[in-house]
Design a protein around this motif. Structure first.
Motif, PDB file in Angstrom:
ATOM      1  N   ALA A 194       0.831  -1.203   0.000  1.00  0.00           N
ATOM      2  CA  ALA A 194       0.000   0.000   0.000  1.00  0.00           C
ATOM      3  C   ALA A 194       0.870   1.260   0.000  1.00  0.00           C
ATOM      4  N   THR A 195       1.938   1.254   0.833  1.00  0.00           N
ATOM      5  CA  THR A 195       2.834   2.414   0.888  1.00  0.00           C
ATOM      6  C   THR A 195       3.553   2.619  -0.427  1.00  0.00           C
ATOM      7  N   ASP A 196       4.043   1.515  -1.002  1.00  0.00           N
ATOM      8  CA  ASP A 196       4.741   1.600  -2.280  1.00  0.00           C
ATOM      9  C   ASP A 196       3.799   2.097  -3.381  1.00  0.00           C
ATOM     10  N   GLY A 197       2.555   1.602  -3.380  1.00  0.00           N
ATOM     11  CA  GLY A 197       1.584   2.061  -4.371  1.00  0.00           C
ATOM     12  C   GLY A 197       1.267   3.535  -4.214  1.00  0.00           C
ATOM     13  N   ALA A 198       1.127   4.001  -2.960  1.00  0.00           N
ATOM     14  CA  ALA A 198       0.847   5.413  -2.710  1.00  0.00           C
ATOM     15  C   ALA A 198       2.000   6.297  -3.192  1.00  0.00           C
ATOM     16  N   ARG A 199       3.226   5.833  -2.980  1.00  0.00           N
ATOM     17  CA  ARG A 199       4.378   6.602  -3.450  1.00  0.00           C
ATOM     18  C   ARG A 199       4.397   6.698  -4.967  1.00  0.00           C
ATOM     19  N   THR A 204      -3.277  -3.681 -21.674  1.00  0.00           N
ATOM     20  CA  THR A 204      -4.265  -2.681 -21.246  1.00  0.00           C
ATOM     21  C   THR A 204      -4.210  -1.453 -22.145  1.00  0.00           C
ATOM     22  N   VAL A 205      -3.003  -0.938 -22.342  1.00  0.00           N
ATOM     23  CA  VAL A 205      -2.840   0.251 -23.185  1.00  0.00           C
ATOM     24  C   VAL A 205      -3.170  -0.092 -24.634  1.00  0.00           C
ATOM     25  N   ARG A 206      -2.744  -1.267 -25.075  1.00  0.00           N
ATOM     26  CA  ARG A 206      -2.991  -1.673 -26.461  1.00  0.00           C
ATOM     27  C   ARG A 206      -4.492  -1.783 -26.750  1.00  0.00           C
ATOM     28  N   SER A 207      -5.246  -2.241 -25.766  1.00  0.00           N
ATOM     29  CA  SER A 207      -6.683  -2.404 -25.982  1.00  0.00           C
ATOM     30  C   SER A 207      -7.358  -1.066 -26.223  1.00  0.00           C
ATOM     31  N   VAL A 208      -6.983  -0.043 -25.470  1.00  0.00           N
ATOM     32  CA  VAL A 208      -7.581   1.285 -25.650  1.00  0.00           C
ATOM     33  C   VAL A 208      -7.164   1.885 -26.989  1.00  0.00           C
ATOM     34  N   ALA A 212      -5.778   4.337 -15.831  1.00  0.00           N
ATOM     35  CA  ALA A 212      -6.607   3.663 -14.830  1.00  0.00           C
ATOM     36  C   ALA A 212      -6.608   2.153 -15.059  1.00  0.00           C
ATOM     37  N   PHE A 213      -6.714   1.750 -16.306  1.00  0.00           N
ATOM     38  CA  PHE A 213      -6.700   0.337 -16.672  1.00  0.00           C
ATOM     39  C   PHE A 213      -5.367  -0.296 -16.300  1.00  0.00           C
ATOM     40  N   PHE A 214      -4.276   0.376 -16.677  1.00  0.00           N
ATOM     41  CA  PHE A 214      -2.925  -0.097 -16.361  1.00  0.00           C
ATOM     42  C   PHE A 214      -2.726  -0.198 -14.850  1.00  0.00           C
ATOM     43  N   GLY A 215      -3.188   0.821 -14.123  1.00  0.00           N
ATOM     44  CA  GLY A 215      -3.042   0.819 -12.668  1.00  0.00           C
ATOM     45  C   GLY A 215      -3.816  -0.310 -12.006  1.00  0.00           C
ATOM     46  N   ALA A 216      -5.007  -0.623 -12.543  1.00  0.00           N
ATOM     47  CA  ALA A 216      -5.808  -1.710 -11.965  1.00  0.00           C
ATOM     48  C   ALA A 216      -5.095  -3.051 -12.107  1.00  0.00           C
ATOM     49  N   ILE A 217      -4.536  -3.316 -13.292  1.00  0.00           N
ATOM     50  CA  ILE A 217      -3.819  -4.580 -13.495  1.00  0.00           C
ATOM     51  C   ILE A 217      -2.538  -4.616 -12.661  1.00  0.00           C
TER      52      ILE A 217
END
Length: 253
Positions: free
Chosen positions: A6-11, A189-193, A237-242
């Motif tokens: 969680a800390t690493d993700g927040a950073r 994810t990016v390729r799909s968009v 957002a898609f990339f971050g979710a995966i």
């Protein structure tokens, strides 16, 4: 472990926002300081004003594109992983399927757009099919590479305890392959968009690609950039979710 993640993700999120703010500041100062015309590079403030003005249409277009990208992404992942597992379980099929998949994937996926639009029409179905085609090849190749990473000695060991082919696949080969599979999913994810938007520009009833195409025809470059920024937000957002799923559940990577 969860607190560290969680800390690493927040950073990472904080660094991302700081980088975006710095880029926006440089962009705004450059556009205004050099007095650049809108068709070259509109200012960030004018783009944000345009996004506020066209918020309703942009949100509807974003919903349209996100639905296409997500549906095609899920379908492509299922097809790609299923195909890779079948090839891994039937080694004789590899010499036929793998060269064929590589040859098809070597052609830019956009080249298939006219055919897919002809077969499935200009509605949402054709975009989902195009995204699924683009994603399935990436996932197929990454899954094959992951399944081949398994140590031969580990396979012999688990078989010595009576494990069959499906047990070896489920208990050893798939867990070994998941880090590469999730890496392929992250790239896709990016390729799909991108594929959804490009296909919309070739023929659609809605979506961000259609908005971009119409804005270019109307010489409304502020709206073009507004749609691009919304598309970038969807991709991030898609990339971050995966990425979150990878950090949270593929802990052995």
């Amino acid at each position: 472990m969860s607190a560290f993640l969680a800390t690493d993700g927040a950073r990472q999120i904080a660094r991302g926002f700081a980088g975006a703010f710095l880029l926006a500041a440089i962009w705004e100062l450059s556009a205004r300081g050099l007095d650049l015309p809108a068709y070259v590079l509109p200012s960030v403030s004018s783009i944000l004003a345009g996004m506020a003005r066209d918020a309703a249409s942009l949100l509807e277009a974003a919903r349209f594109t996100a639905t296409e990208a997500l549906a095609g992404y899920v379908l492509g992942c299922l097809v790609g992983m299923s195909g890779a597992v079948i090839v891994a379980m039937i080694p004789s099929a590899r010499s036929v399927v793998l060269p064929l998949a590589t040859a098809i994937n070597s052609v830019p996926v956009v080249a298939y757009s006219p055919l897919v639009l002809l077969w499935f029409g200009v509605g949402m179905t054709s975009k989902i099919v195009m995204v699924a085609i683009a994603v399935s090849f990436t996932i197929f190749l990454s899954t094959i590479a992951g399944l081949d990473r398994v140590d031969r000695k580990s396979v012999d060991l688990i078989r010595s305890f009576g494990a069959g082919r499906f047990a070896v696949l489920w208990r050893l080969r798939l867990p070994t392959a998941f880090p590469l599979i999730i890496a392929g999913m992250r790239v896709s994810t990016v390729r799909s968009v991108i594929v959804a938007i490009v296909t919309e520009m070739l023929g659609a009833y809605g979506g961000l690609g259609w908005v971009i195409y119409q804005a270019v025809l109307q010489i409304d470059f502020v709206k073009v950039w507004a749609a691009i920024i919304v598309a970038s937000a969807i991709s991030l957002a898609f990339f971050g979710a995966i990425s979150f799923v990878e950090r949270r559940y593929i802990f052995w990577r």
